[in-house]
Design an enzyme around this catalytic site. Sequence first.
Site, PDB file in Angstrom:
ATOM      1  CG  LEU A   5     -13.175 -14.122  -9.844  1.00 32.05           C
ATOM      2  CD1 LEU A   5     -14.570 -13.569  -9.947  1.00 32.05           C
ATOM      3  CD2 LEU A   5     -12.183 -13.013  -9.626  1.00 32.05           C
ATOM      4  CG  HIS A   6     -14.847 -21.247  -9.147  1.00 29.42           C
ATOM      5  ND1 HIS A   6     -15.305 -22.464  -8.740  1.00 29.42           N
ATOM      6  CD2 HIS A   6     -14.004 -20.821  -8.186  1.00 29.42           C
ATOM      7  CE1 HIS A   6     -14.756 -22.765  -7.574  1.00 29.42           C
ATOM      8  NE2 HIS A   6     -13.980 -21.785  -7.226  1.00 29.42           N
ATOM      9  CB  ALA A   7     -13.949 -21.348 -15.193  1.00 34.03           C
ATOM     10  CB  SER A  10     -12.620 -15.939 -14.354  1.00 32.48           C
ATOM     11  OG  SER A  10     -12.410 -16.396 -13.049  1.00 32.48           O
TER      12      SER A  10
END
Lengths: 106, 587
Positions: A5-7, A10
């Site tokens: 769940l990266h930037a 997110s």
Amino acid sequence: MKAGLHARPSSMLVKTASGFVSDFMIELQGYRINGKSILGIMMLAAECGTELQLMMDGPDEHEAMDAVVRLFAANFSEEGEAQERGEERGDEKGDDHGDEKGDDHG
Amino acid sequence: MEMKKGTTMGERLTCTLKGVAASPGIGVGRPFVLKRGELRGETWSAPREEVDGKTILQGDVEQTLEHWKAVVGALQGQYEELIREAESETVRRVLESQMMILQDPELQASIERAIQVEFLSLPRAICREIGLWADRWASSGADWVEERVTDLLSVQDDLILMLHGGQREYPLTGQTILFADELAPVEMIRIARTSLKGVVLQRAGHTSHAVILAKSLGLPCVVGVDWMGAEPGLHDVALVDGNFGEVLLSPSGSVLKERREKATKLTGWEGSEEQSTRCGASFVLRANIEYLMEMDRMQHQGARGVGLLRTESMLMSEGVWSLERQVGFYRTVLKKAGNEPVTIRLFDAGGDKGQPDEVSETNPFLGWRGVRMLLDRPDLLQLQLEAILRASGGEPGRVSVMIPMVTFLEEIDCVRSVMRNVMDDLDARGVMFDRNIPFGVMMEVPALVLQAKAVAERVDFMSIGTNDLIQYTLAADRGNERVASHFEPRHPAVWKLVGLLRDASVQRGCSLRVCGEMASEPVYAAAFLGFGVRELSMGVQEVPAVRSHLTEVSIEEAELLAHSLVAADCMREVHATFEAWKKNYLL
């Protein structure tokens, strides 16, 4: 290995959830954070394969949960994603997005 | 920092700063050094206690809350304006993520709480609450989160600035090269809209917004540059070479021209798969890597795998990386290297690379560095070996371990025995790892080279670290400008040592490699081929030139070259040998 769940995912999650009135909580290993807060989600630093519990509470909880689950199911790929890949390959998104499981506890 | 010969321009000496190439291209302009941290004190984790008074009166709570809302509103307006003028999708997205931080419900609530319940003044509430989130992000254990701390703090800076009534003014005129320790995205965008020609950063991760933005805006960018002592602000001209990861201060006219020509040549290079000499002998060129972002261009440049992964940066900044973080880093490197091997050098702290502890030595290059430090700090060694072994589990054969700065054979045995213990421990816990993980040493101390045969019996490969081998052999400090001419890579003694390594490698069947700077000079690379080396590792940007030369030589010729070099006794002979070689190849 897929990215978690990266930037980018997110912020997509926050954007989607913020479109609804219902409270949105995410729980990971005992941590519970506000799913409408980018600060909270980033703090979880969820990697791929992590099991997250998603909880919605409010008048539009069903619609909200549907929208969020759709996001996970589509691996956070939206329109515009192809364009992004061309623009900055190998940066914050990686080529794939997470495969977290959304458990509906609405 | 490295001072290059005595070229002068005006009053300033030309000075070359080394860094990591982050965004390609060449930029020339007047250097401007941006000082940061003025608003929030030296470190962000401990915002200054004295930010505009500590607490407010209960009666002022309402007014302070209103002030807060007004400040947020005003900053939102500024961000919106920046977004409207966004040059690209990337710029827009970066700005939107800043906006999202500003509008974060948890942040808003916690700042309001700090005002209502603890009566904190507005600046103090802002700094403390954002500081707390920054701490949480910084300790999340994930690089991609930690690299975003800058974004958080830039929102804090913008808020504080807004409190003081406005935008930061940048005294920039004409074409500018910006020097900053780190750069907030919003700041970068604002400055880029002036006449920015290049960016030099002391810190920045590969996914940091500053780097992503630089790429998107087509700005040459070099990161990881330490300009302490060089005083870029006193120079009239700076050149940022985003292809080679270098910054030149006050370069001469001819150097400017040369760099630009080199850059033109580089664009449009399509790395070919072919890596064999004219006579068909195959060789492999790998990359020396410290930061993940350097790996992005490996494929394009035709570098296969990582011949030297530097790991010292795990020791420097905020303490030693945790096991999980180390494993994660190695796995990412493996993933980015495709199916090619990765050689991890154990922590090589000391010398010019800083120390895990505050140690001051009068002669650090002859001091507590490399394996000497590791064997005194078994905790660090075990931690790193465990991380490497864990990372090796998924794909046996792809990870190798390499020990730096070995002087005694016993040091090799000691590290191996520590590794066996870690393996036993992992076995007991049922963790997968590569049982036959290739194990090698850096050949950089002459004493070890003189015992090459015994070394070759103990390890799977020997890798020549040329810089240190040269400075230890010639007793010339490679950082000391006064003895720069004594640091002579072509010294006959250096070739005689390489000859010893070749003999040991052949007799004992132990692979000989080069991962030092000499490998990046095409002519020397050809000589190494002649010494039986088939694996050379270098900076990603150097690969095309080396490959282009090696593909046109034959092993027979290279062996003759090596033969002449070993036979040479004085510099004149070495010179003549190389001149003849260059003439033959029209170099």
